[in-house]
Write a protein that holds these residues in place. Sequence first.
Motif, short mmCIF file in Angstrom:
data_model
loop_
_atom_site.label_atom_id
_atom_site.label_comp_id
_atom_site.label_asym_id
_atom_site.label_seq_id
_atom_site.Cartn_x
_atom_site.Cartn_y
_atom_site.Cartn_z
N ASN A 1 -19.79 -33.01 13.29
CA ASN A 1 -18.92 -33.63 15.21
C ASN A 1 -19.50 -34.03 15.86
OD1 ASN A 1 -16.44 -31.77 16.08
ND2 ASN A 1 -17.63 -30.13 14.81
N CYS A 2 -20.95 -34.33 15.70
CA CYS A 2 -21.98 -34.93 16.50
C CYS A 2 -21.71 -36.71 15.49
CB CYS A 2 -23.26 -34.62 15.81
SG CYS A 2 -23.80 -33.15 17.35
N LEU A 3 -21.84 -36.48 14.24
CA LEU A 3 -21.70 -37.98 13.50
C LEU A 3 -20.00 -38.49 13.92
CD1 LEU A 3 -22.63 -37.40 9.75
CD2 LEU A 3 -23.88 -38.21 12.16
N LEU A 4 -18.88 -37.63 14.17
CA LEU A 4 -17.52 -37.71 14.63
C LEU A 4 -17.45 -38.91 16.02
CD1 LEU A 4 -15.63 -34.77 13.22
CD2 LEU A 4 -15.39 -37.40 12.62
N GLN A 5 -18.11 -38.42 17.31
CA GLN A 5 -18.92 -38.53 18.62
C GLN A 5 -19.52 -39.85 18.35
OE1 GLN A 5 -19.60 -35.93 20.98
NE2 GLN A 5 -18.33 -34.06 19.89
N GLY A 6 -20.45 -40.30 17.32
CA GLY A 6 -20.77 -41.33 17.02
C GLY A 6 -22.12 -41.08 17.91
N ARG A 7 -23.29 -39.90 18.34
CA ARG A 7 -23.90 -39.39 18.35
C ARG A 7 -24.99 -39.11 17.37
NH1 ARG A 7 -22.36 -33.51 21.02
NH2 ARG A 7 -24.06 -33.29 20.31
N PHE A 8 -24.98 -40.10 16.14
CA PHE A 8 -25.90 -40.15 14.97
C PHE A 8 -27.19 -39.59 15.33
CE2 PHE A 8 -23.25 -43.46 14.29
CZ PHE A 8 -21.93 -43.33 13.98
N LYS A 9 -28.69 -40.13 16.64
CA LYS A 9 -28.75 -39.83 16.80
C LYS A 9 -29.62 -37.55 16.63
CE LYS A 9 -33.40 -39.59 20.11
NZ LYS A 9 -34.02 -39.91 20.67
N ASP A 10 -28.48 -37.16 17.15
CA ASP A 10 -28.13 -35.46 17.89
C ASP A 10 -27.92 -35.49 16.81
OD1 ASP A 10 -28.22 -35.70 20.21
OD2 ASP A 10 -26.34 -35.98 20.75
N GLY A 11 -26.85 -36.26 15.27
CA GLY A 11 -26.57 -35.25 14.35
C GLY A 11 -27.75 -35.57 13.57
N GLY A 12 -28.57 -35.93 13.59
CA GLY A 12 -30.40 -36.58 12.98
C GLY A 12 -30.84 -34.89 13.09
N THR A 13 -30.96 -34.43 14.53
CA THR A 13 -31.52 -33.67 14.79
C THR A 13 -30.91 -32.14 14.52
OG1 THR A 13 -31.95 -34.29 17.41
CG2 THR A 13 -32.28 -32.34 17.56
N GLU A 14 -29.56 -32.33 14.77
CA GLU A 14 -29.13 -30.82 13.56
C GLU A 14 -29.59 -30.37 12.22
OE1 GLU A 14 -27.44 -28.45 14.97
OE2 GLU A 14 -27.95 -28.93 17.10
N ILE A 15 -29.26 -31.62 11.60
CA ILE A 15 -30.06 -31.52 10.45
C ILE A 15 -30.86 -31.55 9.89
CG2 ILE A 15 -30.34 -32.88 8.41
CD1 ILE A 15 -27.42 -31.54 8.70
N THR A 16 -32.04 -31.41 10.65
CA THR A 16 -33.57 -31.58 11.07
C THR A 16 -33.55 -29.69 11.08
OG1 THR A 16 -34.26 -33.10 11.77
CG2 THR A 16 -35.28 -31.95 12.09
N ARG A 17 -33.15 -30.01 12.46
CA ARG A 17 -33.18 -27.83 12.69
C ARG A 17 -32.62 -27.07 11.81
NH1 ARG A 17 -33.09 -26.27 17.69
NH2 ARG A 17 -32.01 -24.30 16.96
N LEU A 18 -31.81 -27.65 11.04
CA LEU A 18 -30.68 -26.74 9.97
C LEU A 18 -32.17 -26.63 8.95
CD1 LEU A 18 -28.69 -25.09 8.80
CD2 LEU A 18 -27.90 -27.29 7.75
N VAL A 19 -32.84 -27.88 8.15
CA VAL A 19 -33.83 -27.03 7.01
C VAL A 19 -34.84 -27.04 7.73
CG1 VAL A 19 -35.14 -29.11 6.09
CG2 VAL A 19 -33.16 -29.45 6.19
N ILE A 20 -35.13 -27.25 9.07
CA ILE A 20 -36.65 -25.93 9.22
C ILE A 20 -35.70 -25.04 9.06
CG2 ILE A 20 -37.90 -26.21 11.11
CD1 ILE A 20 -37.75 -29.26 11.95
N ASN A 21 -35.31 -24.48 10.34
CA ASN A 21 -35.31 -23.06 10.63
C ASN A 21 -34.71 -22.31 9.31
OD1 ASN A 21 -35.74 -23.24 13.40
ND2 ASN A 21 -33.66 -23.70 14.39
N THR A 22 -33.86 -23.09 8.54
CA THR A 22 -33.68 -22.34 7.17
C THR A 22 -34.29 -21.59 6.22
OG1 THR A 22 -31.19 -23.34 7.18
CG2 THR A 22 -32.19 -22.45 5.52
N THR A 23 -35.65 -22.81 5.79
CA THR A 23 -37.14 -22.39 5.75
C THR A 23 -37.66 -21.63 6.46
OG1 THR A 23 -37.33 -24.87 5.96
CG2 THR A 23 -36.25 -24.69 3.95
N PHE A 24 -38.06 -22.46 7.25
CA PHE A 24 -39.60 -21.79 7.52
C PHE A 24 -39.75 -20.93 8.68
CE2 PHE A 24 -41.29 -26.10 6.89
CZ PHE A 24 -42.26 -25.71 6.48
#
Length: 284
Positions: A141-164
């Motif tokens: 939904n960040c991407l759908l709203q044009g909030r690409f920076k926020d979308g990158g933030t969510e993917i970053t959080r997902l990768v970090i929190n899912t692993t570490f």
Amino acid sequence: MHIFITRATGFIIYHVIRLLLCILFLIQTVCVHAGQISPPQVPPVESGSAFQEFNPEVVEEKDGERSDEDWGEDLFFEEEVEPIADPIEPFNRAMFQVNDKLYYYFLKPASKVFSFVLPKDLRVALGRAMNNSEAPIRFTNCLLQGRFKDGGTEITRLVINTTFGLGGLFDPARDWWNIRTKEADFGQTMGHYGAGHGFYLVLPFIGPSSARDGIGTFIGYLTLPQNYFITFPEKLTIFSVDAVNYVSVNPEEYDDLKRDAFDPYIFFRDAYTQHRAELIRKYK
């Protein structure tokens, strides 16, 4: 003997996979509703959840700071909000009473048992994992709203929190790098492009919503792959456990909000409407 061991191993693996799928569904089911449901009805449990409107991590505060989704402080923000239509108020009031009784006769007693069995740290960690599992919906939904920076933030959080963070049980993205959640859901996306609430709707067992946000919740539900691997009784059990978990961490939240309201139904309806309007305005 070899065939017997092979079959036994396969049987164990099969049920371990089913257990993992159940856990995954628990982690995301109610989070689909996060940002769209307040604690009014099936009080304070609706993050993900529906039950988690005040905090997607199922805690009143995160290290002394409120999350983006916590609307406790912006129930009455300064900008005037257009009242939501309520053409089916008798039905909504009836559902409000059903959910209110559900809270006092089921959720609250069950949450006390839950609190006795599980330490708070473990219950809060479960809330974090639920919030982490919702990241793909927020990212989309960040991407759908044009909030690409926020979308990158969510993917970053997902990768970090899912692993570490061991599947999201911990939040190193926030704790180590101060990378915080950016709230986004399908109802918010429709509002971002000008879709109004439609009309107010109180859903049994879920709580306050609207025509727009109800559709958004349904779309969000369909986007989660876990929903296609778990039976309805398992979903119902997981939904109930998550609701109980949230109330166990926030035992007085609903009572505190309801106590000073002259008409709790009107109070929660207005609070919900204002919160959703502010959430859309905030990210435009």
